[in-house]
Design a protein around this motif. Structure first.
Motif, short mmCIF file in Angstrom:
data_model
loop_
_atom_site.label_atom_id
_atom_site.label_comp_id
_atom_site.label_asym_id
_atom_site.label_seq_id
_atom_site.Cartn_x
_atom_site.Cartn_y
_atom_site.Cartn_z
N LEU A 75 -6.19 5.21 -5.35
CA LEU A 75 -5.13 6.07 -5.91
C LEU A 75 -5.59 6.73 -7.20
N GLN A 99 1.29 4.14 -3.00
CA GLN A 99 0.99 5.55 -2.75
C GLN A 99 2.20 6.43 -3.03
N SER A 131 0.82 -1.21 0.00
CA SER A 131 0.00 0.00 0.00
C SER A 131 0.86 1.26 0.00
#
Length: 359
Positions: free
Chosen positions: A151, A119, A115
């Motif tokens: 995102l 990002q 994750s």
């Protein structure tokens, strides 16, 4: 060492009041010694000590070799906090090889690492991030698809709105676990077509059905986040009334093992429309009898011919025949509709947590 130059006058360890005279000047004098000690610590320490050391290197302007940072980041044996601390430093320096490393880390074994890598990649290299998103959406795990969709809501890439629009137009064909993420990501963008698609979706929701707008919260939630909402969210304040096991209040049913007794639809309805189905003994009611007397308390039982009401103060139960009742308003749940308090993403996480309570 971290607070040496600005140590509090009360010793954090002993609690004794003992301010250090001239501590700032002393700190400046030993800065070089601290710097010299930190680099060897990076090679010698592990776990939380290594993480703390990384934090101090920034505070004391210690230059860590780029290779060392990459080694700390990519070694899956290191604790997540160490890897994330190394990534933070690398992002500030932006070495050329970071983009490829981040792309590789989006397939890491640790979901939190995947994750964070995705990002970060979105911030420093939108084109590469968009390519990775395409791969994740075609073959990634559901949780990774959620991250990729989220995102897309903020990614600075010209094709990101188009991908979201395609997902919006085929929303009913998407897995239920992804629909809320698609809606939330689309709402973050200012594109006219996405706004029209969102408006069409909202118009299509049956307002006469209380759960219609919340169906997207039935799947895809995060159990850990849901646990935090249940026990620590001050707005929802679930734990004040509900228990899970021995932890919580007694004003509402104990939810231990709720998932073995009820399904997701029941749990969701209980969250957003708590008055729909009332648990015996937890719903307030006041009935007026034909003789003018009032029986008030908690509704324990209702049949076609009678109701049983428990007095809150004495715990005594009164059986009222319906033929003797003049007026009986509906029983009322003391729980507020959580749809007015929590965001849909929070409700989804709460549902996921409650569905995990199988024992």
């Amino acid at each position: 060492l971290g607070r040496f130059e600005k140590a509090p006058p009360t010793d954090p360890t002993t609690g004794m009041y003992r301010p250090i005279e001239g501590q700032q000047e002393l700190g400046k004098q030993v800065r070089e010694e601290i710097r010299a000690a930190l680099l060897p610590l990076l090679a010698e320490s592990t776990g939380s000590i290594l993480s703390e050391t990384l934090g101090l290197t920034g505070k004391f302007d210690v230059k860590i070799p780029t290779k060392t940072l990459f080694d700390l980041l990519t070694d899956e044996k290191n604790p997540l906090q160490v890897r994330l601390a190394a990534l933070k430093k690398l992002e500030s320096e932006k070495p050329a090889e970071l983009t490829k490393t981040l792309a590789d880390l989006t397939a890491d074994k640790d979901a939190n690492m995947r994750s964070t890598a995705l990002q970060t990649l979105g911030r420093i290299a939108p084109d590469e991030a968009f390519a990775v998103i395409g791969k994740i959406l075609s073959s990634g795990q559901p949780s990774d698809k959620q991250l990729a969709i989220i995102l897309l809501g903020t990614l600075s890439h010209p094709e990101a709105p188009g991908v979201l629009l395609g997902l919006m137009k085929g929303l009913e064909n998407q897995p239920l676990a992804l629909r809320l993420d698609i809606l939330d990501a689309s709402a973050k963008r200012k594109d006219a077509e996405l706004k029209e698609a969102l408006s069409a979706y909202e118009t299509g929701i049956d307002k006469a059905v209380p759960l219609a707008a919340f169906q997207v919260t039935l799947e895809g939630g995060n159990v850990d986040n849901g646990r935090k909402i249940f026990f620590n969210n001050g707005s929802a304040n679930c734990v004040q009334c509900h228990k899970v096991g021995d932890r919580g209040g007694d004003a509402a049913p104990n939810l231990k093992g709720i998932a073995s007794r009820q399904d997701g639809h029941y749990i969701l309805e209980s969250i957003v429309n708590p008055g729909a189905k009332l648990a015996p003994g937890y719903s307030a009611i006041a009935v007026t009898m034909n003789d003018g007397s009032v029986v008030a308390g908690m509704l324990m039982k209702e049949t076609e011919t009678e109701v049983v009401i428990r007095n809150i103060e004495t715990n005594e139960k009164t059986v009222c025949k319906k033929s003797d009742i003049k007026t009986m308003p509906p029983a009322v749940s003391s729980m507020p509709p959580m749809g007015l308090i929590l965001k849909k993403a929070e409700i989804r996480d709460l549902v996921a947590y409650l569905l995990s309570l199988k024992k």
